[in-house]
Design an enzyme around this catalytic site. Sequence first.
Site, PDB file in Angstrom:
ATOM      1  N   HIS A  86       2.773   0.297  53.920  1.00 56.03           N
ATOM      2  CA  HIS A  86       2.875   1.726  53.013  1.00 56.03           C
ATOM      3  C   HIS A  86       3.625   1.446  51.921  1.00 56.03           C
ATOM      4  CE1 HIS A  86       1.022   4.048  56.288  1.00 56.03           C
ATOM      5  NE2 HIS A  86       1.376   3.012  57.160  1.00 56.03           N
ATOM      6  N   ARG A 117      -6.167   0.063  62.513  1.00 50.25           N
ATOM      7  CA  ARG A 117      -6.004   0.042  61.085  1.00 50.25           C
ATOM      8  C   ARG A 117      -6.047  -1.398  60.621  1.00 50.25           C
ATOM      9  NH1 ARG A 117      -3.309   3.157  57.951  1.00 50.25           N
ATOM     10  NH2 ARG A 117      -5.070   2.260  56.632  1.00 50.25           N
ATOM     11  N   TYR A 137      -3.416  -2.370  63.976  1.00 52.99           N
ATOM     12  CA  TYR A 137      -2.987  -1.759  65.328  1.00 52.99           C
ATOM     13  C   TYR A 137      -4.028  -0.681  65.346  1.00 52.99           C
ATOM     14  CZ  TYR A 137      -0.859   1.625  61.740  1.00 52.99           C
ATOM     15  OH  TYR A 137      -0.609   2.612  60.596  1.00 52.99           O
ATOM     16  N   TYR A 147       5.233   0.068  65.403  1.00 48.50           N
ATOM     17  CA  TYR A 147       6.146   0.562  64.291  1.00 48.50           C
ATOM     18  C   TYR A 147       7.333   0.858  65.063  1.00 48.50           C
ATOM     19  CZ  TYR A 147       2.918   1.790  60.562  1.00 48.50           C
ATOM     20  OH  TYR A 147       2.174   1.589  59.423  1.00 48.50           O
ATOM     21  N   HIS A 165      -1.577  -3.604  56.676  1.00 44.08           N
ATOM     22  CA  HIS A 165      -1.320  -2.730  55.726  1.00 44.08           C
ATOM     23  C   HIS A 165       0.212  -2.501  55.426  1.00 44.08           C
ATOM     24  CE1 HIS A 165      -1.481   0.516  58.596  1.00 44.08           C
ATOM     25  NE2 HIS A 165      -0.688   1.022  57.956  1.00 44.08           N
TER      26      HIS A 165
HETATM   27 FE   LIG Z   1       0.360   2.483  59.020  1.00 44.63          FE
END
Ligand SMILES: [Fe+3]
Lengths: 243, 205
Positions: A163, A158, A148, A109, A161
Amino acid sequence: MTDAPSTGPLLARNRLWHPPAYTPGYKTSVTRAPSRALIALPSTLSEETGPAFGRDMLGELDNNLILNFTGEPAQGPRMIMHGRVLDEMARPVPHVLVEIWQANAGGRYRHKKDGYAAPLDPNFGGCGRTVTNAAGEYEFLTIRPGPYPWPNGPNDWRPMHIHISVFGSGFGQRLITQMYFEGDPLIPLCPIVNTIPDKAAIESLTAPLDMQNSIGMDCLAWKFDIVLRGRRQTYFENRKEGL
Amino acid sequence: MPQPLSYLKETPSQTAGPYVHIGLTPNLLGNGGIFPQDLGLSPIKPGAKGEKITITGQVRDGAGMVLRDALMESWQADAAGLYNSPSETRGTADPNVIGWARIVADFDTGDWRLDTIKPGRVTLPQGGTMAPHISLWIVARGINTGLQTRIYFEDEEEANATCPVLSRIEHRGRVPTLLAKKTGPGQYRFDVVLQGEDETVFFDL
Ligand SMILES: [Fe+3]
């Protein structure tokens, strides 16, 4: 179909379908979950009304995450994410704001708190927005996010995905959720996915590959419909004064 | 077989997670350049009618820790009690009251602040009048479904006493968790406690 504004009372949320607040497998929820029961009431005007967002506020690249950060293309598997925003009555929810955010193709991110070893992509900001059209449809062009690791258990990952934040016609329909990708083996292992007790509910967050809308030599498509709380369409009221 | 109802089920909620600001307030986070400005910077425009007020507060967890990653949205009526929404059928709201704002806890201190106007009472079509209040929706890492609460005002005693929502709270001792405390002219304090002794009342409505 009519463009008349929605005004009916909101259907009650099925709290057994949503994740409960206290989910010890997802550790952060332990101290952030209310311990008292929610106060349940019929919706009022405060929940049945909500802000409106016009398409005129959108920039040309707002829903194009491949190009919207620097103008140079982001790296990774190109993909279309598209679908409709509907309500529980299966009515399209037109003219509502849909915002998304995600990791880059490597699972990183653009955030100072993300210390994962995967590199940042200088051309990927990781956020986009759009407003549904009259038929409740939306679409984004983006790159498929990588899985990640995250600090929860010693080896929690995770799944891939995206959000998603969605508005309805009423503030009480406000929803944040995550879209997963069909066939990702990390889905059943994820403690955040598993905050949802019902298997069918988890499946409803899993987008199928949509070859019909994929574009050869360009990008794959994934279809994800979002369902917001319904609004009752019958108006026979039998409420006591007040609520 | 009877006819099928063909209703759908609501999309289940998932936590906003630790990176919600990437999506909802990218400029504030420092990821500028995608949108000219973040949405929801203010619920009012210049010229909004009504008493200007400032509400400040923090969100605390069950261990007494202040959340520095909380993101909230507020939704309120104008000074006459009308909502600026296509779904408002009782009249036309003050065009300078948007009514909606995004409120971000400070990344270092967890303090948040809302500059707005005091909303009016909202008379319900089915009868009854809600006391002035601001609806508040709270998301953060660790919150699986956005929490709904309301900011009422402690100096609206008369309206609060007859509010059909406040009066439905059986544990009367919990009502003060919904009352913003007046700390000065136009100044209020409203802390949200997610869990524990002084846990804020959260609604399912
Ligand atoms: Fe996330």
